[in-house]
Motif scaffolding. Structure first.
Motif, PDB file in Angstrom:
ATOM      1  N   ALA A 161      -2.496  -3.362  -2.915  1.00 15.71           N
ATOM      2  CA  ALA A 161      -2.427  -2.062  -2.233  1.00 15.71           C
ATOM      3  C   ALA A 161      -1.014  -1.504  -2.247  1.00 15.71           C
ATOM      4  CB  ALA A 161      -2.905  -2.208  -0.795  1.00 15.71           C
ATOM      5  N   SER A 162      -0.917  -0.216  -2.338  1.00 16.89           N
ATOM      6  CA  SER A 162       0.374   0.454  -2.272  1.00 16.89           C
ATOM      7  C   SER A 162       0.869   0.448  -0.834  1.00 16.89           C
ATOM      8  CB  SER A 162       0.230   1.898  -2.762  1.00 16.89           C
ATOM      9  OG  SER A 162       1.391   2.645  -2.438  1.00 16.89           O
ATOM     10  N   PRO A 163       2.177   0.306  -0.640  1.00 16.95           N
ATOM     11  CA  PRO A 163       2.727   0.353   0.721  1.00 16.95           C
ATOM     12  C   PRO A 163       2.428   1.657   1.433  1.00 16.95           C
ATOM     13  CG  PRO A 163       4.331  -0.554  -0.804  1.00 16.95           C
ATOM     14  CD  PRO A 163       3.221  -0.017  -1.642  1.00 16.95           C
ATOM     15  N   SER A 164       2.162   2.705   0.661  1.00  7.24           N
ATOM     16  CA  SER A 164       1.880   4.008   1.283  1.00  7.24           C
ATOM     17  C   SER A 164       0.430   4.102   1.747  1.00  7.24           C
ATOM     18  CB  SER A 164       2.186   5.135   0.295  1.00  7.24           C
ATOM     19  OG  SER A 164       1.375   5.031  -0.862  1.00  7.24           O
ATOM     20  N   SER A 165      -0.415   3.120   1.393  1.00 10.84           N
ATOM     21  CA  SER A 165      -1.822   3.158   1.775  1.00 10.84           C
ATOM     22  C   SER A 165      -1.979   2.919   3.272  1.00 10.84           C
ATOM     23  CB  SER A 165      -2.610   2.074   1.023  1.00 10.84           C
ATOM     24  OG  SER A 165      -2.478   2.225  -0.371  1.00 10.84           O
ATOM     25  N   ASP A 178       7.273  -7.641   0.223  1.00 10.61           N
ATOM     26  CA  ASP A 178       6.748  -7.597   1.582  1.00 10.61           C
ATOM     27  C   ASP A 178       7.498  -6.573   2.424  1.00 10.61           C
ATOM     28  OD1 ASP A 178       4.875  -9.508   1.002  1.00 10.61           O
ATOM     29  OD2 ASP A 178       5.979 -11.179   1.926  1.00 10.61           O
ATOM     30  N   SER A 179       8.758  -6.439   2.144  1.00 13.11           N
ATOM     31  CA  SER A 179       9.570  -5.507   2.927  1.00 13.11           C
ATOM     32  C   SER A 179       9.214  -4.051   2.648  1.00 13.11           C
ATOM     33  CB  SER A 179      11.065  -5.731   2.635  1.00 13.11           C
ATOM     34  OG  SER A 179      11.328  -5.570   1.244  1.00 13.11           O
ATOM     35  N   ASP A 180       8.445  -3.817   1.557  1.00 11.44           N
ATOM     36  CA  ASP A 180       8.049  -2.453   1.244  1.00 11.44           C
ATOM     37  C   ASP A 180       7.006  -1.926   2.217  1.00 11.44           C
ATOM     38  OD1 ASP A 180       9.751  -2.461  -0.924  1.00 11.44           O
ATOM     39  OD2 ASP A 180       8.197  -3.007  -2.368  1.00 11.44           O
ATOM     40  N   TYR A 181       6.286  -2.841   2.841  1.00 17.05           N
ATOM     41  CA  TYR A 181       5.246  -2.422   3.777  1.00 17.05           C
ATOM     42  C   TYR A 181       5.872  -2.249   5.149  1.00 17.05           C
ATOM     43  CZ  TYR A 181       2.080  -3.953   0.079  1.00 17.05           C
ATOM     44  OH  TYR A 181       1.437  -4.109  -1.113  1.00 17.05           O
ATOM     45  N   SER A 203       4.518  -2.005  11.013  1.00 18.47           N
ATOM     46  CA  SER A 203       3.278  -1.744  11.726  1.00 18.47           C
ATOM     47  C   SER A 203       2.065  -2.016  10.855  1.00 18.47           C
ATOM     48  CB  SER A 203       3.251  -0.299  12.242  1.00 18.47           C
ATOM     49  OG  SER A 203       3.352   0.602  11.158  1.00 18.47           O
ATOM     50  N   SER A 204       2.152  -1.553   9.604  1.00 19.77           N
ATOM     51  CA  SER A 204       0.997  -1.762   8.730  1.00 19.77           C
ATOM     52  C   SER A 204       0.879  -3.214   8.344  1.00 19.77           C
ATOM     53  CB  SER A 204       1.117  -0.891   7.472  1.00 19.77           C
ATOM     54  OG  SER A 204       2.257  -1.273   6.697  1.00 19.77           O
ATOM     55  N   ALA A 205       2.022  -3.865   8.135  1.00 15.34           N
ATOM     56  CA  ALA A 205       1.974  -5.281   7.774  1.00 15.34           C
ATOM     57  C   ALA A 205       1.397  -6.091   8.898  1.00 15.34           C
ATOM     58  CB  ALA A 205       3.378  -5.779   7.415  1.00 15.34           C
ATOM     59  N   SER A 206       1.835  -5.765  10.109  1.00 19.83           N
ATOM     60  CA  SER A 206       1.313  -6.486  11.260  1.00 19.83           C
ATOM     61  C   SER A 206      -0.164  -6.261  11.402  1.00 19.83           C
ATOM     62  CB  SER A 206       2.056  -6.051  12.530  1.00 19.83           C
ATOM     63  OG  SER A 206       1.479  -6.632  13.665  1.00 19.83           O
ATOM     64  N   SER A 207      -0.577  -5.013  11.165  1.00 23.44           N
ATOM     65  CA  SER A 207      -1.993  -4.680  11.335  1.00 23.44           C
ATOM     66  C   SER A 207      -2.849  -5.312  10.274  1.00 23.44           C
ATOM     67  CB  SER A 207      -2.157  -3.156  11.300  1.00 23.44           C
ATOM     68  OG  SER A 207      -3.505  -2.790  11.420  1.00 23.44           O
ATOM     69  N   SER A 208      -2.337  -5.357   9.044  1.00 26.41           N
ATOM     70  CA  SER A 208      -3.165  -5.834   7.949  1.00 26.41           C
ATOM     71  C   SER A 208      -3.101  -7.332   7.748  1.00 26.41           C
ATOM     72  CB  SER A 208      -2.746  -5.156   6.648  1.00 26.41           C
ATOM     73  OG  SER A 208      -1.404  -5.532   6.319  1.00 26.41           O
ATOM     74  N   SER A 209      -2.220  -7.996   8.458  1.00 21.11           N
ATOM     75  CA  SER A 209      -2.038  -9.416   8.207  1.00 21.11           C
ATOM     76  C   SER A 209      -3.050 -10.286   8.916  1.00 21.11           C
ATOM     77  CB  SER A 209      -0.630  -9.848   8.640  1.00 21.11           C
ATOM     78  OG  SER A 209      -0.495  -9.707  10.032  1.00 21.11           O
TER      79      SER A 209
END
Length: 823
Positions: free
Chosen positions: A651-655, A677-680, A683-689
Motif C-alpha cells: 500500500a502507498s503511504p498516502s492510502s 516504515d517511516s513513510d507511513y 496514526s495510519s501505521a498505528s491504526s493499520s498495525s
C-alpha cells in the motif's frame, strides 16, 4: 637337589601370593574404612519408621508424603513364630548365625558374580536389607561399590547395637507390600481383614514373599506369580525344617485367593495439598519409577516442578463457581500448564468434583478426545509457513469442499462459506475449509513430521486430511506444542521431577534439552496471527494488558451420534482453549466423560477459555515481567492492501489506513517494497498495525496493545484488571505507555464492528511489529486458481498463492465425522 629347588620355588610363589593377598586386603580395608566414615547415620528412629518418600514443590514446600500414615506397627512378641520362620527362610536362613549382620560367604559369591557378570547385586543379609530400606535407594544406578561397602558397615553397626529380635521387628514393620501398605500387620488386615496371629500358613507365606517385588507378586494383579512366590516361601520353610511335608503340601494346595478380600484403593494421605495436587503427583510418581527408583520404599525427597500456588488456583477455579460458571457438576476438565522455556510442568488438573479420590483418571494426559481446531496451527498453518513460506496474507478459499476420493463434504460450525480470505483471517476465525486446503497444499506427510517435532506422534497418514481439524492430543501435549510457538520454535519435552535426593544423601538433578522444531520465523508468525484470537474472536479469554496468543477448538457430533441421541444436536462434544504468553503455555479441555449422553451447549463452549483467563490472570500477576515477542530478522512486515488480490500489493503511504493491514513475510519471499516504515504516518501505521480480523464470533469490548517491536514490557508486572470476572463488557487500558489500545467496541477504521459478518478485513487490533513467513514456494508470477488460469502479479513475488484444490492427499482416507470440528 631338584626336590629342594622345587620346595624353594613353591615357598617363593606362596610368599608372593600371600604378599599380594595382604596388599589387596590392606587396600580393601583402607577403602572400606574410608567409605565407612562417609556412611550416612542411622538411628533407632530411622529403623522404626515406615518407608516414606516426601514430595516438595519448586519452592521446597512439602506437598505430600508417600508413606505409612495408617501403618499398624507390631512388636516382635506379637508376631507368630510361623511368620518369623517364613520371613527368615526366604530372606536369610542364616540370620541368627550372623553376629556381624553380614555373611562373608554370600558376599564372596556375590563378588564373584559381580566380577564375572558386571553387576553389583546380591549377597545382602536381612540386616543389610533393613539398612537398605532405611537409608539407601533401590535404584540400580545407585548400586555402587561404595554403597555396598557402606551398607555392610552399617549392618555391622546395627548388629552391634540391636538384638536379632529387634532387627527382625524393624524389618517386618518396614517392608513394603504394594498398594500403599507397609508392614506385615497392616498387610494382614489389608489383604485378609485379620491380624497376623489369625492368618493361615499359606497367607503368612504370601505376605513373606511380597517384599522382594511387591508389584510383581501382587495377588490382585498377578495371582499366578503371587502363588509361585508364595509356594517358593513354603518350600524354603520346609527345607529349613520349619514345617512338615504335610503342612507344606496343604499350604501349596491352597488357592492364592483363599481368604483374600476384594481389592480396595488405599488413601495414604487426606491432607488438602495432596488432594489438590493429586493428578500431578500421579504423573510425578510414574516419572520417578521410570528413573529406576521406588518412591514407596526408597525414602526419597522428590522435588517437583509444580508451582503450588498456580496448582491451588487451578483447582479452585474448576471446583467452585467463584471464577467460572459451569453448566452442571458432570462437566469435566483436563488442563496443563508448562513453562515454554524449559518444559517444566507448572500445574495440572485431571478433573473436577473428584472428592478425595486419589490416582484416578487424569484427563489432562488422556489422548482419547479430539483437540479440534487447536490442531490447525500445529498441523495446517505452521507447516505451510515452514515448508512453503506462506505469508500471513496468503489467500485461501473458504468455499465448498469435498475430501479427495470421498463424498464427504467439509463444513464449518455455521455451515456457511465466506469465500476468499487471508491465512490470518482463516486461522483467527477458525474456518475449517481453508485449514484443510492448507494441509493439502503442504502435504499430510510433511505435516505429520512437523507435528512429531512438537511431541505429537499419534497422527498417521491413514487418518486422512480430516486430522487437520482435530486429532487425539492431550492437554499436556497441546500446552507443550504451543510452548514451541511461544519460545521461538524450540520444543521441550514436558517433565515433572527436577531433583531426587536419596536417604544416603545422593542427589540426582534433572532437566530437559530443547530441540528446534521450526524456524524462528514460523513460530513468530503463528504467534502474531494467534494474538488476534483473544483480542477479536474469543474475547472471553482476553486479558487486557497481557501479551498473549491463543486458539479455540471444538468438536461437534457426527450425524450418527445425533440420530442416536437428538439431545446432542447443536452441541459440542469437546471444547478447548490453548493460550500462551512468553512465560507460560496452557491447554484446557472441557467435556463429558459420557460423551454420547451429554454435550456442551453453545453457552458453555467458552468455559475452557474462561478457565484459561482466570488462571493466566493469576500467573501474570505473579510474574516478574510481561515480555512481548520480538520480531526475528528473518521476518519482514509490510503494509498490504486488503483488496483480496491473490498477489500481495504494498500500500502507498498516502492510502487510507482502512485500506491496508500489516502483514508478515519470510525474508526473501516478500513483494518488492519501495517504501520505508517511516513513510507511513504514525496514526495510519498505528491504526493499520493491529490486524484485527473481522470476526463473526461475538466480541467483547476488550482492548489489546498494539505490539510494536518491543521485546519486553518495561513496566514490569502486568496490570490485570477484572481478571477473575467473566464479564466481556469492560474497556480496559494497557499500562504500557508505548502501546496503543483499540477502541471500546473493536471498531475498525471503516466504522464497522468486528461482529459484522460482511465486513472486509480492515479491522484494527494489536500486532507485534514482526512478520511471518509469506508466499508459496516457487510462485514468481502470480497465483494459480483451480481452473488453471493465472492472474498477473509483480515479477518475483513469492507471496502469491496456489489454490490447494489442485492438491490431493495421495489417497489418504478421511473419517466420517470430518466435518464436525469447529471453531
Amino acid at each position: 637337589m631338584k626336590k629342594n629347588t622345587s620346595i624353594l620355588t613353591f615357598k617363593n610363589i606362596l610368599k608372593w601370593f600371600l604378599a599380594i593377598v595382604a596388599v589387596l586386603a590392606g587396600i580393601f580395608l583402607f577403602i572400606f574404612v574410608y567409605y565407612a566414615f562417609s556412611a550416612p547415620s542411622i538411628s533407632q528412629e530411622n529403623l522404626q519408621s515406615g518407608g516414606s518418600s516426601t514430595i516438595v514443590d519448586s519452592t521446597g514446600k512439602q506437598i505430600a508424603s508417600l508413606g505409612d500414615n495408617k501403618r499398624n506397627y507390631v512388636t516382635i512378641d506379637k508376631v507368630p513364630q510361623q511368620m518369623e520362620d517364613a520371613v527368615i527362610s526366604i530372606e536369610d536362613k542364616n540370620f541368627y548365625n550372623e553376629p556381624l549382620g553380614i555373611d562373608p560367604v554370600r558376599i564372596a559369591k556375590s563378588a564373584f558374580n559381580n566380577v564375572t557378570k558386571g553387576t553389583l547385586q546380591g549377597g545382602s543379609t536381612l540386616t543389610q536389607q533393613l539398612v537398605k530400606l532405611t537409608v539407601f535407594s533401590t535404584d540400580t544406578k545407585d548400586q555402587t561399590f561404595k554403597r555396598k561397602m557402606q551398607e555392610a558397615w552399617l549392618a555391622m553397626r546395627v548388629s552391634q547395637k540391636f538384638s536379632k529380635q529387634q532387627i527382625l521387628e524393624f524389618y517386618v514393620n518396614k517392608v513394603y507390600l504394594n498398594n500403599g501398605i507397609y508392614g506385615i500387620e497392616t498387610g494382614a488386615k489389608y489383604y485378609y481383614g485379620k491380624s497376623l496371629k489369625k492368618l493361615s500358613l499359606a497367607q503368612m507365606a504370601m505376605l513373606a514373599g511380597l517384599p522382594n517385588a511387591p508389584s510383581n507378586y501382587d495377588p490382585y494383579t498377578h495371582p499366578t506369580q503371587s502363588k509361585q512366590r508364595r509356594d517358593l516361601v513354603i518350600r524354603a520353610m520346609y527345607n529349613n525344617n520349619k514345617i512338615t511335608k504335610a503342612q507344606a503340601q496343604e499350604a501349596i494346595n491352597t488357592p492364592i485367593s483363599d481368604g483374600l478380600l476384594p481389592y480396595k484403593k488405599v488413601s495414604n494421605s487426606s491432607n488438602t495439598k495432596r488432594i489438590i495436587a493429586d493428578p500431578y503427583i500421579k504423573e510425578a510418581i510414574t516419572e520417578v519409577k521410570k528413573k529406576g527408583f521406588d518412591p514407596y520404599r526408597d525414602n526419597l525427597k522428590i522435588t517437583i516442578n509444580m508451582d503450588y500456588g498456580a496448582q491451588k488456583r487451578l483447582y479452585n477455579i474448576v471446583n467452585s463457581s467463584s471464577y467460572v460458571q459451569f453448566p452442571d457438576s458432570k462437566m469435566q476438565v483436563g488442563a496443563s500448564i508448562v513453562n515454554p522455556n524449559n518444559g517444566k510442568v507448572v500445574a495440572m488438573i485431571g478433573g473436577r468434583n473428584l472428592g478425595n479420590v486419589q490416582f484416578g483418571l487424569n484427563r489432562a494426559v488422556q489422548t482419547s478426545r479430539s483437540n479440534g481446531s487447536t490442531m490447525k496451527p500445529i498441523l495446517d498453518y505452521a507447516p505451510a509457513i515452514e515448508n512453503l513460506n506462506w505469508s500471513t496474507y496468503h489467500q485461501l478459499e473458504d468455499t465448498e469442499y469435498t475430501y479427495p476420493g470421498t463424498n464427504i463434504q467439509l463444513k464449518d460450525w455455521d455451515e456457511e462459506y465466506e469465500g476468499q480470505m487471508s491465512l490470518r483471517k482463516a486461522l483467527v476465525n477458525s474456518r475449517n475449509v481453508p485449514a484443510i486446503r492448507a494441509l493439502s497444499a503442504v502435504g499430510l506427510s510433511n505435516a505429520i513430521d512437523f507435528a512429531k517435532g512438537l511431541g505429537i506422534d499419534s497422527i498417521k497418514e491413514s487418518d486422512g486430511l480430516s486430522v487437520g481439524i482435530g486429532g487425539s492430543v492431550s492437554s499436556l501435549q497441546g500446552a507443550s506444542a504451543y510452548g514451541a510457538f511461544s519460545n521461538g520454535g524450540i520444543y521441550y519435552k514436558p517433565y515433572y521431577v527436577s531433583k531426587i535426593e536419596t536417604a544416603d544423601g545422593m542427589v540426582h538433578n534433572y532437566s530437559k534439552s530443547g530441540k528446534r522444531a521450526m524456524k524462528k520465523s514460523t513460530a513468530y508468525m503463528i504467534t502474531d496471527v494467534l494474538k488476534g484470537v483473544p483480542s477479536s474472536y474469543a474475547t472471553y479469554a482476553n486479558i487486557s494488558g497481557l501479551h498473549q496468543a491463543g486458539k479455540t477448538g471444538t468438536t461437534n457430533y457426527s450425524s450418527d451420534a445425533i440420530a442416536a441421541n437428538s439431545l446432542l444436536n447443536g452441541k459440542a462434544k469437546d471444547s478447548w482453549y490453548n493460550g500462551y504468553t512468553r512465560n507460560y503455555s496452557m491447554s484446557v479441555w472441557t467435556g463429558y466423560d459420557s460423551e454420547n449422553q451429554n454435550g456442551i451447549s453453545s453457552t458453555y463452549q467458552s468455559v475452557a477459555g474462561k478457565i484459561y483467563k482466570a488462571e493466566m490472570s493469576y500467573l501474570a500477576k505473579q510474574a516478574d515481567s510481561n515480555p512481548n515477542w520480538k520480531k526475528p530478522s528473518s521476518v519482514v512486515s509490510m503494509m498490504i492492501k486488503n483488496n483480496g488480490s491473490t498477489t500481495p500489493t504494498v500500500a502507498s503511504p498516502s492510502s487510507s489506513s482502512s485500506t491496508y493491514t500489516k502483514e508478515l513475510f519470510v525474508k526473501g519471499h516478500a513483494p518488492f517494497n519501495p517504501y520505508k516504515d517511516s513513510d507511513y504516518t504514525s496514526s495510519s501505521a498505528s491504526s493499520s498495525s493491529s490486524n484485527q480480523v473481522t470476526s463473526n464470533n461475538h466480541s467483547s469490548s476488550s482492548s489489546e496493545s498494539s505490539d510494536e517491536e518491543n521485546d519486553t514490557d518495561t513496566s514490569g508486572r502486568v496490570e490485570i484488571t477484572g481478571s477473575d470476572a467473566d464479564s466481556n463488557n469492560s474497556s480496559e487500558s494497557n499500562s504500557d505507555s508505548n502501546t496503543t489500545d483499540s477502541t471500546n467496541n473493536n471498531t475498525n477504521s471503516n466504522g464497522n464492528t468486528t461482529e459484522n459478518n460482511n465486513s472486509s478485513n480492515t479491522g484494527n487490533s494489536n500486532n507485534s511489529n514482526g512478520g511471518t513467513t509469506g508466499g508459496t514456494t516457487g510462485n514468481t508470477g502470480g497465483s494459480t486458481d483451480s481452473n488453471g488460469g493465472t492472474t498477473g502479479g509483480t515479477t518475483g513475488n513469492t507471496g502469491g498463492s496456489t489454490n490447494s484444490d489442485a492438491t490431493t492427499n495421495n489417497g489418504a482416507t478421511t473419517n466420517s465425522s470430518a466435518d464436525n470440528n469447529a471453531q
